[in-house]
Design an enzyme around this catalytic site. Sequence first.
Site, mmCIF file in Angstrom:
data_model
loop_
_atom_site.group_PDB
_atom_site.id
_atom_site.type_symbol
_atom_site.label_atom_id
_atom_site.label_comp_id
_atom_site.label_asym_id
_atom_site.label_seq_id
_atom_site.Cartn_x
_atom_site.Cartn_y
_atom_site.Cartn_z
ATOM 1 N N ARG A 1 -10.620 28.780 49.147
ATOM 2 C CA ARG A 1 -9.415 27.978 49.320
ATOM 3 C C ARG A 1 -8.525 28.006 48.085
ATOM 4 N NH1 ARG A 1 -13.409 25.237 52.320
ATOM 5 N NH2 ARG A 1 -14.046 24.151 50.431
ATOM 6 N N GLU B 1 -19.983 18.872 44.731
ATOM 7 C CA GLU B 1 -20.263 17.573 45.352
ATOM 8 C C GLU B 1 -21.459 17.756 46.292
ATOM 9 O OE1 GLU B 1 -16.958 16.335 47.691
ATOM 10 O OE2 GLU B 1 -17.736 14.319 48.026
#
Length: 170
Positions: free
Chosen positions: A58, A95
Amino acid sequence: MDLAKYIRDVNDYPKKGIIFKDLTPLWQSNEAFRYAVDSLADIVKDESIDLIVGAESRGFLIGTAMAYKMNVGFIPVRKAGKLPWKTISAEYELEYGTDTLFMHEDAIKKGDRILIVDDLIATGGTSLAMIEMTEKLGGIVVGSAFIVELSFLNGCEKISKYPTYSLLKY
Ligand code: AMP
């Protein structure tokens, strides 16, 4: 332009407990995508920047569009086994897991002024790995720019030595 309208929350993806910020509606909208690129490029317009560093995949979407807009080059940071030439690497925490990122060892010349770019900063691990590799090759980190900042994860604190810019904070 309310960019938040183009970001979809997906609960429990890719793991239970994670709220994934899906930016595909933003990429899909000519107006929102252009607005995001133009706004981030405008924020850093007074900085002297030679190259943008962005991580797959991304980070490539926003990073290459910004590079085109700003008339600078783009350096891809990739996962294991994807870059064909000699590489340097940096381990990072996500994360949701840990991994290693790679950059070509000749991507940056000493003194090159680098902007780190990603679609989103969560824990800051990815950006820190990009900064680590940039500095290992003698690059100067001018700052980091993101469309979205998950401020409750304090990722920007990890890289607070450098200016950080984001268009949307959650
Ligand atoms: P981090 O290294 O934790 O700052 O994670 C940043 C990278 O992971 C970015 O490239 C994001 O695209 C992706 N990412 C991490 N957490 C999320 C999330 N909650 N929603 C969407 N993308 C995420």
